[in-house]
Design a protein around this motif. Structure first.
Motif, mmCIF file in Angstrom:
data_model
loop_
_atom_site.group_PDB
_atom_site.id
_atom_site.type_symbol
_atom_site.label_atom_id
_atom_site.label_comp_id
_atom_site.label_asym_id
_atom_site.label_seq_id
_atom_site.Cartn_x
_atom_site.Cartn_y
_atom_site.Cartn_z
ATOM 1 N N ASN A 59 0.835 -1.203 0.000
ATOM 2 C CA ASN A 59 0.000 0.000 0.000
ATOM 3 C C ASN A 59 0.868 1.250 0.000
ATOM 4 O OD1 ASN A 59 0.992 -0.537 2.501
ATOM 5 N ND2 ASN A 59 -0.914 -0.254 3.609
ATOM 6 N N LEU B 193 2.238 -6.498 1.482
ATOM 7 C CA LEU B 193 3.292 -5.907 2.311
ATOM 8 C C LEU B 193 2.753 -4.584 2.857
ATOM 9 C CD1 LEU B 193 6.581 -6.786 1.834
ATOM 10 C CD2 LEU B 193 6.576 -4.522 0.939
ATOM 11 N N ASP B 194 2.475 -4.553 4.128
ATOM 12 C CA ASP B 194 1.838 -3.359 4.707
ATOM 13 C C ASP B 194 2.890 -2.337 5.129
ATOM 14 O OD1 ASP B 194 -0.124 -1.702 5.792
ATOM 15 O OD2 ASP B 194 -0.008 -2.662 7.765
ATOM 16 N N ALA B 195 2.803 -1.146 4.565
ATOM 17 C CA ALA B 195 3.750 -0.085 4.923
ATOM 18 C C ALA B 195 3.034 0.974 5.754
ATOM 19 C CB ALA B 195 4.312 0.559 3.661
ATOM 20 N N PRO B 196 3.543 1.260 6.946
ATOM 21 C CA PRO B 196 2.916 2.365 7.685
ATOM 22 C C PRO B 196 3.157 3.679 6.954
ATOM 23 C CG PRO B 196 4.679 1.320 8.993
ATOM 24 C CD PRO B 196 4.695 0.686 7.643
ATOM 25 N N ILE B 197 2.219 4.593 7.069
ATOM 26 C CA ILE B 197 2.472 5.917 6.494
ATOM 27 C C ILE B 197 3.512 6.622 7.360
ATOM 28 C CG2 ILE B 197 0.293 6.254 5.298
ATOM 29 C CD1 ILE B 197 -0.643 7.815 7.815
ATOM 30 N N ASN B 198 4.145 7.618 6.768
ATOM 31 C CA ASN B 198 5.205 8.319 7.498
ATOM 32 C C ASN B 198 4.632 9.537 8.213
ATOM 33 O OD1 ASN B 198 7.411 9.635 8.438
ATOM 34 N ND2 ASN B 198 8.474 9.783 6.468
ATOM 35 N N ALA C 276 8.645 1.262 13.898
ATOM 36 C CA ALA C 276 8.101 1.286 12.526
ATOM 37 C C ALA C 276 9.052 0.568 11.571
ATOM 38 C CB ALA C 276 7.882 2.726 12.074
ATOM 39 N N TYR D 179 8.616 -3.052 12.108
ATOM 40 C CA TYR D 179 7.391 -3.564 11.499
ATOM 41 C C TYR D 179 7.564 -3.785 9.995
ATOM 42 C CZ TYR D 179 2.517 -3.865 9.949
ATOM 43 O OH TYR D 179 1.347 -4.283 9.357
ATOM 44 N N GLN E 99 7.689 -7.107 7.558
ATOM 45 C CA GLN E 99 6.866 -7.311 6.362
ATOM 46 C C GLN E 99 7.738 -7.794 5.195
ATOM 47 O OE1 GLN E 99 3.265 -6.681 6.024
ATOM 48 N NE2 GLN E 99 3.691 -7.024 8.174
#
Lengths: 418, 368
Positions: free
Chosen positions: A125, A149-154, A164, A167, A171
């Motif tokens: 994402n 593959l889940d990416a945290p927003i920055n 982060a 995490y 992934q």
């Protein structure tokens, strides 16, 4: 008879022609691998490619394929096919185009040369949700496994917290596990080596950028967009390093000889948004005014604005996680806005052109933020207009050129008054 | 005034709730999207306030957002620019769709009067490493709420808030179950108003009202209930007009899978001695929003709704440029149509073009 209004971009550099050849060779390699019975991965340019190179995996990048199709002015047909599958015109034209390619029963000979079906799909994402959802449809259609593959927003800017990084590195490990489950072997030593090569490539890219900051600029975005290809598909490879070394050498020579893209450079412009891939000649159009589109934001969407000192071969997954999360296109806004403001200053930009691809959920949202920031901080104006860089059916040549004419003329008038 | 009318009054005049709450100097925290844990806000002694839009045309926000951004989000931002959310002490958003991410960007940059915070939630469910990441984010959020309210959030206070919010969910679900009958006890539009009023109210007030309402309507039968039973899904609907439209055309909105309805109350928190872990798992052990993964989970959940509510047809109301649901409806359409006929409609949040919608809904209902 309809008049053809689009033209290919005029390149000025020998090395970008070589990069063009490397692109074709890359696709041929993927096709050959598939023919030889090797499994093929479909992925997206912002999923760290180093993990694929470390497995010698043939990968088709599903944002790059549409732009290749777009450059050949074939995108409309495939976008239409996706719409017939039920995908609204509101969703990303790149994803509609690739879905059209994925479901097409017969393909143009040009696409047929590039296209291979997937054995595994790895999507994310990052930077937007389109790929993570449209790939689901493709996985279903081709009946192949899918790893998300889940990416945290920055939300942190440059200082990404350890939790982060941990995490996203996890992934990436999940993606590697999925690859190994489906017939690929990821060589961790090779991955570490690829971190070194990426680091080197990023350093070279920064030097290339420095050359482009000179007046007159030795390289416009017509070459720049092709030149950014190794950042998207070849990071972590010796070929990527070699191509950038050659490009740097060529640019240094031009800088030394003061050879600009045009003889009398009067205006320097920057492009924000998706370039018109079916009509790259639009960038050259402004040259009649003595204007050069020096840079385009898309040249930086795969780590081009990244500080290479952050790459540590001893921590390959953490390094790749940092590089991905800090990328300018990973929302939220501070990194993107800061980057553009800085680039406007460093590249001595006189005006910013923002183009809105109606079906993009990501870039149009930045337009007002970027426009206000570059005007407030640097006093530089922005012109924003609609232009879908991929869906040729939406293109209006007269209006696009009229928008450019009026903006460039007003910038020149303003310069004359100074 | 019957309880349904009371709920309608609260829905129509949410300012009354705010005025009453703020009388004692207590704070109100606005939020949008389901990964903002209301329980943490409540445990800090503040009122979590779900922000909804209005069907009014957008005035100021269109000079900030391009028109190709989700109209609901543009509408919320318009209200923020117009200081209609001036009563909020803070606004909290979470990582759902691209439009909400941009709402954060815009709010943080251009709305000075109400500070905005972003909860960074994973979009991948059932992943232990995601639980860990989200926990870290929620600990930061908890601290922020403590600082804002001046109140310490203890495990005990958090457990009490979880219990209170779960009670609201259970009561809404109990009320919703009365729609399973051949002749439902409450119509779709009445239910949406009740659900949204319950979301807006302090739960200490909502729960007794919901109990009373269940008691009042349990033996009731709605009129005109012989039409096909519809499952309504898609983007957020924060106004009963669209549901009324389906009902006016002869459909019975038997169940709605909306952020303002079933998604809010379908699940309750699992027992857990660690209340923060309970909240993490409550949010990440389910896929209710179309932005999240795995999507199969949502498909199974829609199947459950179809079975339990004896659904004859599905209508997706997708707000223009609502990418999560525009994708989902395209991805699910073929599979869903094998079960029940499905109609996908693109709607404006401002409810323009209702005439055309009416024709399509009418044709669909006649076909059923």
């Amino acid at each position: 008879m309809a008049t053809k209004v689009t033209t290919p971009g005029k390149k000025n550099l020998q090395t970008t022609l070589e990069i063009g050849k490397a692109i074709r060779a890359y696709y041929e390699g993927v096709k050959e691998a598939k023919s030889a019975g090797k499994p093929v991965i479909w992925s997206y340019g912002l999923v760290p490619r180093e993990i694929f190179h470390a497995a010698d995996a043939p990968v088709l990048y599903l944002e790059h394929l549409p732009l290749m199709i777009g450059a050949k002015q074939l995108s409309g047909r495939y976008i239409q096919l996706a719409e017939e599958e039920g995908f609204s015109r509101d969703v990303c034209a790149f994803h509609r185009c690739f879905l059209g390619c994925a479901v097409a029963k017969d393909r143009d000979p040009y696409l047929e040369k590039l296209f291979v079906s997937p054995d595994l799909i790895i999507a994310s994402n990052l930077p937007c949700m389109s790929e993570s959802k449209s790939f689901l449809y493709a996985a279903d259609h081709h009946n192949c496994p899918y790893y998300f593959l889940d990416a945290p927003i920055n939300t942190w800017g440059k200082d990404i917290p350890d939790y982060a990084i941990e995490y996203f590195a996890g992934q990436l490990q999940g993606a590697i596990d999925s690859m190994e489950e489906h017939g690929f072997k990821v060589d961790m030593d090779k991955l570490k080596e690829s971190i070194n090569l990426t680091k080197k490539m990023m350093g070279l890219w920064n030097e290339i950028d420095n050359c482009r900051k000179t007046v007159p600029t030795p390289m416009s975005t017509v070459d720049g967009i092709t030149a950014a290809y190794p950042l998207i598909q070849l990071p972590g490879t010796q070929l990527g390093v070699t191509l950038f070394e050659r490009l740097l050498e060529e640019l240094k020579e031009k800088v030394e000889k003061k050879q600009g893209v045009i003889e009398d450079e009067k205006l320097r412009l920057m492009w924000f948004g998706v370039p018109p891939f079916y009509n790259m000649g639009l960038f050259n159009y402004v040259e009649k005014y003595g204007a050069v589109v020096v840079k385009s934001m898309v040249e930086y969407i795969a780590g081009g604005a990244f500080d290479p000192s952050k790459m540590d071969p001893k921590k390959p997954l953490e390094s790749l996680a940092y590089k991905a999360l800090v990328d300018i296109v990973n929302p939220t806004y501070p990194n993107m806005v800061d980057f553009i403001v800085k680039a406007v200053e460093e590249f001595k930009i006189d005006g910013l052109i923002g183009v809105v691809k109606r079906s993009c959920g990501l870039l149009p949202g930045y337009m007002r933020l970027v426009k206000d920031a570059v005007y407030k901080d640097k006093g530089i104006p922005t012109s924003i207009f609609d232009l879908d860089g991929l869906d040729i059916r939406e293109y209006d040549d007269v209006t696009s050129k009229a928008n450019l004419d009026s903006f460039v003329e007003s910038l020149l008038a303003s310069k004359r008054r100074q | 005034m019957g309880t349904l009318e009371t709920m309608k009054d609260i829905f129509d005049n949410p300012n009354k709730i705010i005025e009453e709450w703020k009388k004692d100097g207590r704070k109100v925290v606005g939020h949008r999207c389901m990964y903002v844990p209301e329980e943490i806000i409540h445990a800090a002694g503040m009122l979590p306030y779900p922000t909804f839009g209005t069907p009014e045309p957008i005035k100021k926000a269109d000079s900030y957002f391009q028109p190709c951004a989700c109209e609901f989000v543009r509408n919320l931002f318009d209200l923020a620019l117009d200081k209609k959310f001036g009563f909020l002490d803070s606004m909290v958003l979470c990582n759902t769709c691209d439009a909400v991410r941009h709402l954060y960007n815009m709010w943080d940059t251009y709305v000075d009067s109400v500070p905005c915070y972003m909860v960074n939630n994973p979009q991948k469910m059932y992943d232990e490493s995601g639980f860990k990441f989200y926990r870290m984010e929620l600990e930061k959020f908890k601290k922020l709420m403590e600082d804002l309210s001046g109140n310490k959030i203890t495990d005990e206070s958090l457990k009490k808030s979880i219990e209170l919010y779960d009670e609201t969910r259970k009561l809404l679900k109990e009320l919703n179950d009365l729609r399973k009958r051949d002749i439902p006890a409450i119509s779709g539009s009445e239910f949406l108003v009740t659900s949204m009023a319950s979301m807006l109210m302090p739960k200490e007030k909502a729960n007794p009202l919901l109990r009373k309402l269940i008691d009042e309507v349990k033996n009731r039968e709605i009129k005109n209930a012989d039409g096909p039973r519809i499952l309504l899904t898609g983007s957020i609907i924060d106004n009963p007009t669209l549901i009324e439209l389906v009902e006016d055309m002869g459909g019975v909105v038997a169940v709605d899978d909306l952020c303002t309805s079933a998604k809010y109350f379908w699940y309750t928190t699992k027992p857990n001695n660690d209340p923060m872990d309970a909240i993490v798992r409550f949010n990440l052990e389910r896929t209710l929003c179309a932005c999240a993964h795995p999507s199969e989970d949502r498909y199974d959940y829609l199947q459950e709704l179809i079975r339990e509510f004896n659904v004859d047809g599905i209508i997706y109301f997708n707000i223009k440029y609502c990418h999560p649901f525009v994708y989902e409806s395209a991805i699910f359409r073929k599979k869903l149509e094998e079960e029940v006929p499905t109609l996908t409609l693109e709607v404006d949040h401002s409810l323009s073009g209702l005439g055309q919608l009416k024709t399509r809904v009418q044709a669909f209902i006649e076909m059923l």
